[in-house]
Scaffold this active site. Structure first.
Site, mmCIF file in Angstrom:
data_model
loop_
_atom_site.group_PDB
_atom_site.id
_atom_site.type_symbol
_atom_site.label_atom_id
_atom_site.label_comp_id
_atom_site.label_asym_id
_atom_site.label_seq_id
_atom_site.Cartn_x
_atom_site.Cartn_y
_atom_site.Cartn_z
ATOM 1 N N ASP A 93 -15.125 -14.847 2.427
ATOM 2 C CA ASP A 93 -15.949 -14.137 1.458
ATOM 3 C C ASP A 93 -17.106 -15.056 1.057
ATOM 4 O O ASP A 93 -17.087 -16.259 1.315
ATOM 5 C CB ASP A 93 -15.105 -13.739 0.250
ATOM 6 C CG ASP A 93 -15.748 -12.630 -0.569
ATOM 7 O OD1 ASP A 93 -16.841 -12.172 -0.202
ATOM 8 O OD2 ASP A 93 -15.156 -12.233 -1.581
ATOM 9 N N ALA A 196 -16.172 -3.386 -4.497
ATOM 10 C CA ALA A 196 -16.140 -3.074 -5.930
ATOM 11 C C ALA A 196 -15.187 -1.933 -6.266
ATOM 12 O O ALA A 196 -15.471 -1.113 -7.134
ATOM 13 C CB ALA A 196 -17.547 -2.755 -6.432
ATOM 14 N N CYS A 281 14.777 -8.100 2.988
ATOM 15 C CA CYS A 281 14.050 -9.237 3.556
ATOM 16 C C CYS A 281 14.904 -10.502 3.413
ATOM 17 O O CYS A 281 15.899 -10.517 2.672
ATOM 18 C CB CYS A 281 12.699 -9.398 2.868
ATOM 19 S SG CYS A 281 12.761 -10.162 1.226
ATOM 20 N N CYS A 284 15.665 -11.588 -0.203
ATOM 21 C CA CYS A 284 16.574 -10.727 -0.961
ATOM 22 C C CYS A 284 17.990 -10.757 -0.418
ATOM 23 O O CYS A 284 18.944 -10.468 -1.149
ATOM 24 C CB CYS A 284 16.027 -9.304 -0.988
ATOM 25 S SG CYS A 284 14.438 -9.179 -1.849
#
Length: 493
Positions: A93, A196, A281, A284
């Site tokens: 960015d 935005a 996952c 977990c």
């Protein structure tokens, strides 16, 4: 045609594509998630993102690197890939976010693009103006003109093999977003972020987000890869993909973990509120909520960030499979039931069904009617549009059932909510093989009546009769006056 992006499969507005990133010598399969990496804060290492989570591309902020002496010097000397230790593609960015937050930055588009090229970025970004939602139109137009000027500057900068983003701005004015998309598409730039939109997502304004993306998509070409800037929650990925977005960047996995928040496709839960971990996952499977709460702060943050990434990447894979099998909109509908604002977003998506229909495949596996919103899907729109093409005899019986007496008519066609009328020879063609509940709702009947009206209006010389099963009066009012009505339920009685 843009050589860097090739479509492989589509469903509604969603697509599986291949984004070729020549400077990194990789091809990224889309939809794709770009984890956000803060060069000064390493929650999950980039190398781990690639090896454990399968990240093919990530995003970091070149303006932060530009303004941080030690990181800048290392990036200029060793290259961004070595500094981050990441084998895939890296997007950077430009500082536009800092511009929107703080009002000014001390770098130009040409300077930041040359810097991004110098540090080895694979996809760079010019300094655009991220106009926030709901500003006065005059401000949106003025700032959009500045963004367009900067895209033209970016188009002239020699960036070698580095791809360059062309952000699409325009605040909450869909027509300005469309114009911005058309202007950006007219440059030689490569990837098209819709910018935005974070304030819309933060305020759960998914309906406005959909309108913004729809406007941008109308201006962009079909070969334009679209990045939804700042979209990091897995709950809304399916909706955004169905609208035509291909890339997403997420800092949410780390930011939420820092606040002890646990991501799911149905929303976000605080760790203190969990008695069970509803996920399979590795994090977990190895912990329960009490285990996680007992960890030291840094370890707990890392484990939660890893879970959040697993949940996010799993949703991307789930979406790809839904596109491949042709049931993306069924997945969107499931996600829409997680939050009223998501349902608003889905309903707004269906306001653009005619736009989605242009990219929706004409044949798929199955059409499942799962709620009254299904009556507004692109497949229904397409069927109604194609009724004008059908050859119609001088007299025609349209019937829901098989028991109506078709004698006295030249032919008898079926009527199937939500699609409406069609020749019986098409009964085994998609989407007329749809799975529809026995208890047909009013929206499906109304859509079928609209199909009848479309066929009748296209054939004013034909004599029509409609044999229906107890359609309510307000639905029958949608059928043109000249159509004879036969209630099959009364006949059966």
């Amino acid at each position: 045609m843009r050589e860097c992006f090739e479509l492989q499969d589509t469903d509604a507005g969603g697509r599986i594509g291949e984004l070729t990133v020549p400077r990194a010598d990789v091809t990224v399969e889309t939809p794709a998630l770009l984890p956000v990496i803060n060069p000064n804060l390493d929650t999950i290492s980039p190398r781990r993102l690639a090896e454990e989570f399968g990240a093919e591309i990530l995003i970091t902020n070149s303006y932060i690197i530009y303004g941080t002496d030690d990181v800048r010097d290392a990036a200029l000397e060793d290259g961004l890939h070595d500094v981050l230790d990441f084998p895939g593609a890296i997007m950077t960015d430009s500082g536009s976010f800092q511009l929107s937050e703080y009002g000014e930055i001390d770098v130009t588009t040409e300077e930041i693009l040359k810097f991004q090229h110098a540090i080895g970025s694979d996809i760079g970004t010019p300094v655009d103006i991220p106009t926030p939602p709901d500003v006065a139109r005059e401000q949106a137009e003025r700032e959009l003109a500045t963004t367009q000027e900067r895209l033209e500057i970016a188009d002239r900068v020699d960036t070698g093999e580095m791809l360059v983003n062309a952000p699409v701005q325009g605040s909450t004015y869909p027509d300005l977003r469309e114009k911005a998309g058309r202007d950006a598409d007219g440059t030689g730039l490569d990837v098209f972020p819709v910018g935005a939109v974070v304030p819309l997502m933060n305020d759960y304004r998914y309906d406005d987000m959909v309108d913004v993306v729809a406007g941008a998509k109308r201006g962009l070409g079909a070969d334009a890869p679209v990045h939804l800037f700042g979209a990091g929650h897995p709950m809304m990925f399916a909706l955004a993909v169905a609208m035509g977005c291909d890339l997403f960047d997420s800092a949410a996995y780390a930011l939420y973990a820092r606040d002890d928040r646990y991501l799911t496709v149905r929303g976000t839960r605080h760790l203190d509120d969990l008695e069970y971990l509803p996920c399979s996952c590795p994090v977990c499977l190895e912990h329960d909520p009490a285990d996680l709460r007992a960890l030291p702060d840094r370890d707990r943050e890392e484990e939660l960030a890893a879970h959040n990434l697993h949940a996010t990447f799993a949703e991307i894979r789930r979406i790809k499979e839904a596109i491949r099998t042709g049931n993306l909109l069924e997945l969107v509908e499931q996600r829409a039931r997680a939050h009223p604002a998501m349902l608003d977003g889905y309903r707004t998506l269906l306001d653009h069904a005619a736009q989605l229909e242009r990219t929706d495949p004409v044949s798929k596996g199955s059409f499942f009617y799962t709620s009254h919103e299904s009556a507004r899907r692109p497949e229904v729109v397409r069927h109604h549009q194609r009724l004008d093409r059908l050859a119609v005899p001088d007299s025609l019986l349209l019937t829901e059932g098989r028991s109506a007496d078709g004698s006295g008519f030249d032919d008898s066609w079926r009527v199937e909510p939500p699609f409406g009328p069609f020749p019986r020879a098409l009964s085994k063609s998609y989407p007329l093989t749809a799975e529809v509940p026995e208890r047909t709702d009013r929206s499906a009947l109304a859509a079928a009546a609209d199909g009848v009206a479309r066929l009748v209006d296209a054939n004013p010389e034909t004599e029509f009769a409609l044999a229906h099963r107890g359609w309510p009066a307000d639905v029958l009012e949608r059928v043109p006056d000249g159509v004879a009505l036969i209630d099959l339920d009364d006949d059966c009685a």
